[in-house]
Motif scaffolding. Structure first.
Motif, PDB file in Angstrom:
ATOM      1  N   UNK A   1      20.870  35.216  35.166  1.00 22.38           N
ATOM      2  CA  UNK A   1      21.959  35.577  34.261  1.00 22.38           C
ATOM      3  C   UNK A   1      22.605  34.335  33.652  1.00 22.38           C
ATOM      4  N   UNK A   2      22.766  33.288  34.449  1.00 28.16           N
ATOM      5  CA  UNK A   2      23.386  32.067  33.937  1.00 28.16           C
ATOM      6  C   UNK A   2      22.592  31.443  32.805  1.00 28.16           C
ATOM      7  N   UNK A   3      21.276  31.373  32.974  1.00 30.51           N
ATOM      8  CA  UNK A   3      20.450  30.748  31.945  1.00 30.51           C
ATOM      9  C   UNK A   3      20.282  31.661  30.725  1.00 30.51           C
ATOM     10  N   UNK A   4      20.172  32.960  30.953  1.00 32.31           N
ATOM     11  CA  UNK A   4      19.999  33.860  29.815  1.00 32.31           C
ATOM     12  C   UNK A   4      21.280  33.933  28.990  1.00 32.31           C
ATOM     13  N   UNK A   5      22.420  33.787  29.643  1.00 38.34           N
ATOM     14  CA  UNK A   5      23.679  33.811  28.899  1.00 38.34           C
ATOM     15  C   UNK A   5      23.860  32.548  28.051  1.00 38.34           C
TER      16      UNK A   5
ATOM     17  N   UNK B   1      15.465  45.453  28.540  1.00 35.09           N
ATOM     18  CA  UNK B   1      14.038  45.252  28.304  1.00 35.09           C
ATOM     19  C   UNK B   1      13.659  45.616  26.867  1.00 35.09           C
ATOM     20  N   UNK B   2      14.221  46.704  26.354  1.00 37.70           N
ATOM     21  CA  UNK B   2      13.958  47.089  24.962  1.00 37.70           C
ATOM     22  C   UNK B   2      14.487  46.025  24.006  1.00 37.70           C
ATOM     23  N   UNK B   3      15.656  45.488  24.318  1.00 31.74           N
ATOM     24  CA  UNK B   3      16.239  44.442  23.461  1.00 31.74           C
ATOM     25  C   UNK B   3      15.368  43.182  23.458  1.00 31.74           C
TER      26      UNK B   3
ATOM     27  N   UNK C   1      24.338  39.685  21.776  1.00 26.60           N
ATOM     28  CA  UNK C   1      25.454  40.457  22.332  1.00 26.60           C
ATOM     29  C   UNK C   1      24.953  41.593  23.213  1.00 26.60           C
ATOM     30  N   UNK C   2      23.881  42.267  22.786  1.00 25.16           N
ATOM     31  CA  UNK C   2      23.309  43.350  23.594  1.00 25.16           C
ATOM     32  C   UNK C   2      22.789  42.800  24.922  1.00 25.16           C
ATOM     33  N   UNK C   3      22.102  41.667  24.851  1.00 26.46           N
ATOM     34  CA  UNK C   3      21.563  41.059  26.062  1.00 26.46           C
ATOM     35  C   UNK C   3      22.671  40.688  27.044  1.00 26.46           C
ATOM     36  N   UNK C   4      23.695  40.011  26.557  1.00 25.30           N
ATOM     37  CA  UNK C   4      24.791  39.603  27.448  1.00 25.30           C
ATOM     38  C   UNK C   4      25.489  40.820  28.054  1.00 25.30           C
ATOM     39  N   UNK C   5      25.730  41.848  27.260  1.00 20.88           N
ATOM     40  CA  UNK C   5      26.397  43.053  27.754  1.00 20.88           C
ATOM     41  C   UNK C   5      25.558  43.759  28.808  1.00 20.88           C
ATOM     42  N   UNK C   6      24.271  43.892  28.538  1.00 17.48           N
ATOM     43  CA  UNK C   6      23.387  44.587  29.481  1.00 17.48           C
ATOM     44  C   UNK C   6      23.336  43.878  30.829  1.00 17.48           C
ATOM     45  N   UNK C   7      23.139  42.578  30.821  1.00 22.69           N
ATOM     46  CA  UNK C   7      23.032  41.866  32.092  1.00 22.69           C
ATOM     47  C   UNK C   7      24.368  41.797  32.809  1.00 22.69           C
ATOM     48  N   UNK C   8      25.465  41.830  32.075  1.00 23.14           N
ATOM     49  CA  UNK C   8      26.777  41.892  32.715  1.00 23.14           C
ATOM     50  C   UNK C   8      26.909  43.186  33.519  1.00 23.14           C
ATOM     51  N   UNK C   9      26.549  44.318  32.904  1.00 21.00           N
ATOM     52  CA  UNK C   9      26.668  45.599  33.603  1.00 21.00           C
ATOM     53  C   UNK C   9      25.614  45.754  34.696  1.00 21.00           C
ATOM     54  N   UNK C  10      24.446  45.158  34.517  1.00 22.34           N
ATOM     55  CA  UNK C  10      23.439  45.193  35.586  1.00 22.34           C
ATOM     56  C   UNK C  10      23.991  44.542  36.851  1.00 22.34           C
ATOM     57  N   UNK C  11      24.653  43.407  36.689  1.00 15.91           N
ATOM     58  CA  UNK C  11      25.227  42.711  37.850  1.00 15.91           C
ATOM     59  C   UNK C  11      26.384  43.508  38.450  1.00 15.91           C
ATOM     60  N   UNK C  12      27.287  43.998  37.603  1.00 17.95           N
ATOM     61  CA  UNK C  12      28.443  44.748  38.088  1.00 17.95           C
ATOM     62  C   UNK C  12      28.019  46.007  38.836  1.00 17.95           C
TER      63      UNK C  12
END
Length: 252
Positions: A49-53, A120-122, A152-163
């Motif tokens: 998540x850190x690197x993808x963000x 994954x779709x994004x 923005x979609x990528x950051x939002x998705x991985x944020x909710x995946x972690x939460x």
């Protein structure tokens, strides 16, 4: 169908003898292995998540605007790739070793899977469509709308995946605590998850028309005809020639 398949993974996958244990039970009951796998999974999620963000912030034009996207991507991509691979492998092992049915019937796990699919779709959309014009916006401080939207979609998705992944550990919406008929109860398929309770309740019931007889066992009862031994030895007359024993308080 999926419930039965997940239950097969939990109870039968890897069990080669009738008295053996499945891989799921073996992994969960291991002394340290499951904890090491879960800890590794959490750490690799952090690295990924850190690197993808970092990439997402650059795509959105929020950070690293003076660095071309290609240069930043080349520097962090190896870390992202390795972290992603380890994260997926350890995630599957955590799913296998904890309790696959608990995960399957957990609303947080299902929401996590939804955002994983969207992410994954994004990624597919970005690599197949957006990145083809990378040469045009590679060094732009504010990339085109499609690039910023993908970031923005990528950051939002991985944020909710972690939460949602962290929320799985809490029992707020476990089926046993969820009100029957509620939306969460339905989304988690709790009726199917709790079907074992109905099966267990029917096993020990008495058939219709039969009455359970009370236990009248008299193992410790006095045999019929034998008087209870309640005679106080002090009340018996002394033997011939023996001096009578004084009653308590009458000595001397």
């Amino acid at each position: 169908m999926f419930h039965d398949f997940i239950n097969w993974i939990r109870e039968d996958l890897g069990r080669f003898t009738p008295d053996g244990q499945s891989w799921s039970h073996q992994l969960h009951e291991s002394l340290n292995m499951w904890n090491v796998i879960e800890g590794t999974h959490v750490l690799t999620v952090m690295f990924f998540a850190g690197t993808i963000w970092l990439i997402d912030l650059r795509m959105m034009g929020v950070a690293f605007r003076n660095m071309p996207f290609s240069r930043l991507n080349d520097r962090v991509l190896p870390i992202t790739t390795i972290a992603f691979a380890v994260m997926i492998i350890t995630g599957l092992l955590v799913f296998l070793g904890r309790d696959p049915l608990m995960y399957y019937h957990n609303i947080w796990f299902r929401l996590k899977m939804v955002f994983l699919i969207v992410a994954a779709i994004n990624i597919f959309w970005f690599h197949q469509k957006v990145q083809k014009s990378q040469a045009e916006w590679d060094a732009m401080e504010k990339p085109p709308t499609a690039v910023r939207l993908s970031g923005a979609i990528s950051m939002t998705c991985w944020f909710f995946v972690i939460i949602f992944g962290r929320f799985i550990a809490y029992d707020w919406f476990y089926c046993e605590k969820t009100e029957p008929g509620s939306l969460v109860y339905t989304l988690q398929e709790c009726k199917q998850a709790l079907s074992y309770l109905e099966e267990g309740a029917g096993e020990g019931t008495v058939e219709s028309g039969e009455t359970a007889e009370p236990d009248t066992s008299t193992d410790n009862a006095t045999p019929e005809g034998d008087p209870a031994e309640t005679t106080n030895p002090a009340d018996e007359p002394p033997a011939d020639g023996a001096a009578p024993q004084p009653a308590p308080g009458q000595e001397g």
